[in-house]
Design a protein around this motif. Structure first.
Motif, PDB file in Angstrom:
ATOM      1  N   ASP A  61      -0.669  -5.986   5.788  1.00  0.00           N
ATOM      2  CA  ASP A  61      -1.585  -6.402   4.726  1.00  0.00           C
ATOM      3  C   ASP A  61      -1.981  -5.200   3.880  1.00  0.00           C
ATOM      4  O   ASP A  61      -2.008  -5.260   2.657  1.00  0.00           O
ATOM      5  CB  ASP A  61      -2.862  -7.021   5.314  1.00  0.00           C
ATOM      6  N   ARG A  62      -2.297  -4.093   4.571  1.00  0.00           N
ATOM      7  CA  ARG A  62      -2.699  -2.893   3.824  1.00  0.00           C
ATOM      8  C   ARG A  62      -1.549  -2.378   2.992  1.00  0.00           C
ATOM      9  O   ARG A  62      -1.725  -1.975   1.853  1.00  0.00           O
ATOM     10  CB  ARG A  62      -3.132  -1.801   4.797  1.00  0.00           C
ATOM     11  N   SER A  63      -0.341  -2.400   3.598  1.00  0.00           N
ATOM     12  CA  SER A  63       0.792  -1.830   2.869  1.00  0.00           C
ATOM     13  C   SER A  63       1.092  -2.672   1.631  1.00  0.00           C
ATOM     14  O   SER A  63       1.459  -2.145   0.594  1.00  0.00           O
ATOM     15  CB  SER A  63       2.005  -1.698   3.779  1.00  0.00           C
ATOM     16  N   ILE A  64       0.884  -4.017   1.739  1.00  0.00           N
ATOM     17  CA  ILE A  64       1.112  -4.859   0.549  1.00  0.00           C
ATOM     18  C   ILE A  64       0.121  -4.480  -0.545  1.00  0.00           C
ATOM     19  O   ILE A  64       0.481  -4.342  -1.701  1.00  0.00           O
ATOM     20  CB  ILE A  64       1.002  -6.356   0.921  1.00  0.00           C
ATOM     21  N   GLU A  65      -1.124  -4.249  -0.124  1.00  0.00           N
ATOM     22  CA  GLU A  65      -2.139  -3.861  -1.113  1.00  0.00           C
ATOM     23  C   GLU A  65      -1.712  -2.580  -1.834  1.00  0.00           C
ATOM     24  O   GLU A  65      -1.736  -2.506  -3.050  1.00  0.00           O
ATOM     25  CB  GLU A  65      -3.455  -3.557  -0.399  1.00  0.00           C
ATOM     26  N   ILE A  66      -1.272  -1.603  -0.999  1.00  0.00           N
ATOM     27  CA  ILE A  66      -0.877  -0.309  -1.584  1.00  0.00           C
ATOM     28  C   ILE A  66       0.336  -0.497  -2.499  1.00  0.00           C
ATOM     29  O   ILE A  66       0.393   0.006  -3.607  1.00  0.00           O
ATOM     30  CB  ILE A  66      -0.588   0.715  -0.460  1.00  0.00           C
ATOM     31  N   LYS A  67       1.303  -1.310  -1.999  1.00  0.00           N
ATOM     32  CA  LYS A  67       2.509  -1.522  -2.807  1.00  0.00           C
ATOM     33  C   LYS A  67       2.158  -2.189  -4.126  1.00  0.00           C
ATOM     34  O   LYS A  67       2.759  -1.917  -5.151  1.00  0.00           O
ATOM     35  CB  LYS A  67       3.508  -2.379  -2.032  1.00  0.00           C
ATOM     36  N   LYS A  68       1.159  -3.082  -4.064  1.00  0.00           N
ATOM     37  CA  LYS A  68       0.768  -3.761  -5.307  1.00  0.00           C
ATOM     38  C   LYS A  68       0.146  -2.757  -6.272  1.00  0.00           C
ATOM     39  O   LYS A  68       0.454  -2.734  -7.453  1.00  0.00           O
ATOM     40  CB  LYS A  68      -0.236  -4.875  -4.996  1.00  0.00           C
ATOM     41  N   ILE A  69      -0.739  -1.903  -5.704  1.00  0.00           N
ATOM     42  CA  ILE A  69      -1.415  -0.931  -6.572  1.00  0.00           C
ATOM     43  C   ILE A  69      -0.396   0.005  -7.212  1.00  0.00           C
ATOM     44  O   ILE A  69      -0.411   0.259  -8.404  1.00  0.00           O
ATOM     45  CB  ILE A  69      -2.468  -0.124  -5.764  1.00  0.00           C
ATOM     46  N   TYR A  70       0.519   0.521  -6.388  1.00  0.00           N
ATOM     47  CA  TYR A  70       1.470   1.509  -6.912  1.00  0.00           C
ATOM     48  C   TYR A  70       2.743   0.884  -7.446  1.00  0.00           C
ATOM     49  O   TYR A  70       3.668   1.574  -7.845  1.00  0.00           O
ATOM     50  CB  TYR A  70       1.792   2.559  -5.833  1.00  0.00           C
ATOM     51  N   LYS A  71       2.789  -0.425  -7.400  1.00  0.00           N
ATOM     52  CA  LYS A  71       3.929  -1.179  -7.941  1.00  0.00           C
ATOM     53  C   LYS A  71       5.270  -0.660  -7.413  1.00  0.00           C
ATOM     54  O   LYS A  71       6.173  -0.319  -8.185  1.00  0.00           O
ATOM     55  CB  LYS A  71       3.919  -1.119  -9.479  1.00  0.00           C
ATOM     56  N   THR A  72       5.375  -0.535  -6.095  1.00  0.00           N
ATOM     57  CA  THR A  72       6.671  -0.111  -5.550  1.00  0.00           C
ATOM     58  C   THR A  72       7.655  -1.264  -5.620  1.00  0.00           C
ATOM     59  O   THR A  72       8.836  -1.086  -5.428  1.00  0.00           O
ATOM     60  CB  THR A  72       6.552   0.382  -4.113  1.00  0.00           C
ATOM     61  N   PHE A  73       7.153  -2.455  -5.845  1.00  0.00           N
ATOM     62  CA  PHE A  73       8.086  -3.540  -6.154  1.00  0.00           C
ATOM     63  C   PHE A  73       7.535  -4.341  -7.310  1.00  0.00           C
ATOM     64  O   PHE A  73       6.351  -4.295  -7.611  1.00  0.00           O
ATOM     65  CB  PHE A  73       8.344  -4.430  -4.923  1.00  0.00           C
ATOM     66  N   ARG A  74       8.439  -5.060  -7.974  1.00  0.00           N
ATOM     67  CA  ARG A  74       8.011  -5.855  -9.127  1.00  0.00           C
ATOM     68  C   ARG A  74       8.028  -7.319  -8.761  1.00  0.00           C
ATOM     69  O   ARG A  74       8.764  -7.729  -7.861  1.00  0.00           O
ATOM     70  CB  ARG A  74       8.989  -5.657 -10.278  1.00  0.00           C
ATOM     71  N   THR A  75       7.247  -8.077  -9.493  1.00  0.00           N
ATOM     72  CA  THR A  75       7.257  -9.520  -9.230  1.00  0.00           C
ATOM     73  C   THR A  75       7.709 -10.283 -10.469  1.00  0.00           C
ATOM     74  O   THR A  75       7.742 -11.497 -10.477  1.00  0.00           O
ATOM     75  CB  THR A  75       5.849 -10.000  -8.834  1.00  0.00           C
ATOM     76  N   GLU A  76       8.047  -9.547 -11.514  1.00  0.00           N
ATOM     77  CA  GLU A  76       8.581 -10.223 -12.713  1.00  0.00           C
ATOM     78  C   GLU A  76       9.554  -9.298 -13.426  1.00  0.00           C
ATOM     79  O   GLU A  76       9.649  -8.109 -13.100  1.00  0.00           O
ATOM     80  CB  GLU A  76       7.431 -10.636 -13.631  1.00  0.00           C
TER      81      GLU A  76
END
Ligand SMILES: Nc1ncnc2c1ncn2[C@@H]1O[C@H](COP(=O)(O)OP(=O)(O)OP(=O)(O)O)[C@@H](O)[C@H]1O
Length: 657
Positions: A417-432
């Protein structure tokens, strides 16, 4: 055969109960074991015939319960007490004696009484001698009119007292009292001894160290002897989980104990005074139940395994059961059992039962199955119960179970859960949008820790392709913790690349990176994602970033099933992705919670072509690629009309049909 099962809600609402309080919990432990009918029958048979058993299976599925239930079926052989006596001829070789159950305590009491009496008699004699010497002194002093004689008489009395009271030969009457090593009451059940994780001393017995080894202060050797679990299990059941983790010497010792049914006790620590002591052989006629996961068999001492196989049974326990009326009823019984066992939590109402059954469906990882990893499910029952208690409720309701699921998330899930939060903040992956050579793969965390719940994570994979310096000398350069897996995946599917792209990867350098992976991420099922990233990079066709995917790729390009699909789909939802591609054979295994349903489009894929059709964005390059693929397929059809069916290999275990 899949049967049509009623929805859990309908099924529970029809039950003729208010709460789990109305469920009868069987008295016999054997009848409390759920979903292990086949293993149960074998274990019962083994107990009746006093045979050994190896139980193999996932943790928390009831192995130790099965072993414990055996004691109710062992033949009513006479239980025995075991005593250790001093050996006057050789103090370092204490004597062993067995007597019927209950007699041991009596014998020890008799010896104690005798010792007390002797001690009392000795004190009296000492007092008498002292008194006589002093009296004689006084008489002599009066007769001879010499006061110094009294002084000498007192000195002599004191000397005599010291000599008699501290004489090592006569001082310690208790040294002759035997020690009770194993004791029972005549009506006791045969013993069940759990020796999981016990060190050698606890397992095989030990002789304690004696810091005072002379001068009359020493503790007699027999008093320092301690029984091992193998002796405590005499005439009962000895249970050892994770048997493969026992030291080879200890496994060898167990083998000897099984063969001889006797095993002497000696000091386990070489430097201790106990090492000099070895008792006569001590009886240890037990039924061994060795347990472990699948690795246990491989790492077990071969002679020990062979002995158990030769004189017993090997059983694989189930880790899930069919989702049908009978088994749902058993699961409700399980909740009632856990509540009664806990004693502190209230019973579950129907809404709470519905949530637990749904969770059991989900944790099985398969459609139409219920998990048997019941220790962990029991954990959920207890946390839900605690929440109800903290709110002073008299029954547990659905809200408590749902709250418990969030509260009792495994560590892996919390980290993810934490890593997803971090990934979202730093945009290590895109969703669009779309990117060449970049794929949102999906992976699970903690699958190697034996947890029944998988935790899913988005695993972004980036591929870059450059021409190799020399023809045929291309390299696969993979970075990140899962580098080796990436290399293997690319090599395994190099034929697929060639087929699809018409290009030979040995003429290219392929760089693959798993972005932001951390300890515990399992990338075995990432080969479909790796292949998609590489093909996108080779063909220069962008990948739709709103798509996530999981699946294992066969060397022929078929998408094979993987584990933890539900958790992976949940991770894709949490990450805000729109579509998820899963192996077709896993499609029916996905069981989403109410709050996840309809949050993502789930697309089943049979082959890598199905994956590429969804993942690659429409472009002239994509059309060209698919023209090429259809030509290839047509050509293949002329040579070979039909491709054989893909073997399905979801998970190991011999689960009851
Ligand atoms: N098949 C089952 N039926 C009923 N309860 C179960 C079952 N499996 C597990 N449980 C619950 O989980 C607890 C732990 O189970 P048990 O110790 O038998 O598991 P195990 O398979 O021996 O696990 P491990 O190998 O990790 O020791 C039990 O006390 C019981 O509450």
């Amino acid at each position: 055969m899949e049967e049509n099962i009623e929805s859990v809600e309908e099924w529970v609402n029809k039950l003729d109960i208010e709460t789990t309080k109305d469920i009868h919990v069987p008295k016999l432990l054997f009848d409390q074991v759920i979903g292990q009918d086949q293993a149960g029958e074998i274990v019962k048979k083994a107990a009746l015939q006093r045979r050994h058993v190896i139980l193999i299976g996932e943790p928390g599925t009831g192995k130790s319960m099965l072993a414990q239930s055996m004691v109710d079926f062992l033949p009513k052989s006479e239980l025995e007490d075991i005593l250790v006596f001093p050996n006057p001829e050789d103090p370092n070789k204490p004597k062993i004696k067995t007597v019927p159950a209950g007699k041991g305590k009596e014998i020890v009491r008799q010896y104690q009484i005798k010792a007390e009496r002797e001690k009392r008699d000795r004190s009296r004699s000492i007092m008498f001698v002292i008194f006589s010497v002093v009296l004689l002194g006084i008489i002599a002093a009066i007769v001879l009119r010499s006061i110094t004689l009294i002084f000498f008489a007192i000195m002599a009395a004191a000397f005599l007292y010291m000599a008699m009271a501290f004489n090592p030969v006569i001082r310690n009457e208790r040294a002759m009292v035997p020690k009770l090593l194993v004791s029972h009451n005549p009506n006791d059940k045969p013993p069940f001894v759990d020796s999981t994780g016990a060190h050698s001393g606890a397992l095989l017995g030990d002789v304690r160290h004696d810091p005072f080894q002379s001068g009359g202060l020493e503790t007699p050797a027999h008093e320092r002897v301690e029984a091992g679990n193998i002796h405590k299990a005499h005439k009962g059941v000895l249970f050892i989980d994770e048997i493969n983790l026992l030291r080879p010497e200890d496994q060898q010792a167990i083998l000897t104990a099984l063969q001889e049914k006797k095993y002497p006790i000696s000091g386990q620590s070489e430097r201790s005074a106990g090492a000099m002591v070895q008792t006569e052989p001590v009886p240890c006629d037990f039924v061994l139940v060795a347990a472990g996961n699948y690795d246990a068999i491989r790492n077990m001492h071969p002679a020990l395994r062979s002995r158990i196989r030769g004189y017993g049974y090997e059983v694989v326990v189930n880790d899930y059961m069919d989702d049908n009326d009978e088994n749902r009823r058993k699961l409700v019984q399980f909740i009632a059992q856990e509540v009664e066992k806990d004693k502190k939590i209230p019973h579950f109402d129907k809404s709470a039962i519905i949530e637990v059954i749904k969770e059991a469906q989900k944790r099985s990882g398969r459609r139409n199955k219920l998990t048997l990893r019941l220790r962990e499910l029991g954990g959920l029952v207890r946390v839900a119960g605690d929440i109800a208690v903290s709110q002073k409720k008299t029954v547990v309701t659905a809200a408590d179970v749902i709250a418990a699921k969030n509260l009792a998330k495994p560590l892996e899930q919390q980290i993810a859960d934490r890593s997803i939060e971090i990934k979202k903040i730093y945009k290590t992956f895109r969703t669009e949008g779309s990117v060449v050579g970049m794929v949102n793969g999906l992976a699970v965390v903690g699958a190697d820790t034996g947890m029944s719940e998988y935790t899913g994570v988005v695993l972004p994979i980036v591929a870059e392709v450059t021409p190799a310096e020399h023809k045929g000398a291309g390299n696969i350069i993979a970075t990140g913790k899962l580098g080796d897996i990436a290399k293997e995946a690319v090599l395994n599917v190099s034929a697929v690349f060639k087929k699809l792209t018409g290009k030979d990867i040995s003429n290219m350098d392929i760089h693959i990176q798993f972005v932001g992976t951390y300890e515990g991420v399992e990338g075995d099922s990432a080969s479909v994602s790796i292949a998609t990233a590489v093909i996108s990079a080779i063909e220069n066709i962008p990948v739709d970033q709103s798509v996530a995917m999981t699946g294992s790729l066969s060397v022929r390009g078929d998408v094979l099933p993987v584990g933890g699909v539900t958790a992976k789909v949940e991770a894709a939802i949490e990450a805000g992705l729109n579509k998820v591609i899963v192996p077709e054979l896993n499609y029916s295994d996905i069981i989403l919670d109410a709050d996840h349903v309809n949050k993502i489009e789930i697309i089943p894929a049979k082959t890598i072509e199905d994956v590429l059709r969804v993942a690659l964005v429409n472009s002239p390059e994509k059309e060209k690629l698919f023209d090429r693929i259809s030509n290839l397929i047509n050509a293949a059809k002329i040579i070979k009309p039909q491709r054989p069916a893909t073997p399905a290999t979801t998970r190991a275990g011999n689960n009851a049909a």
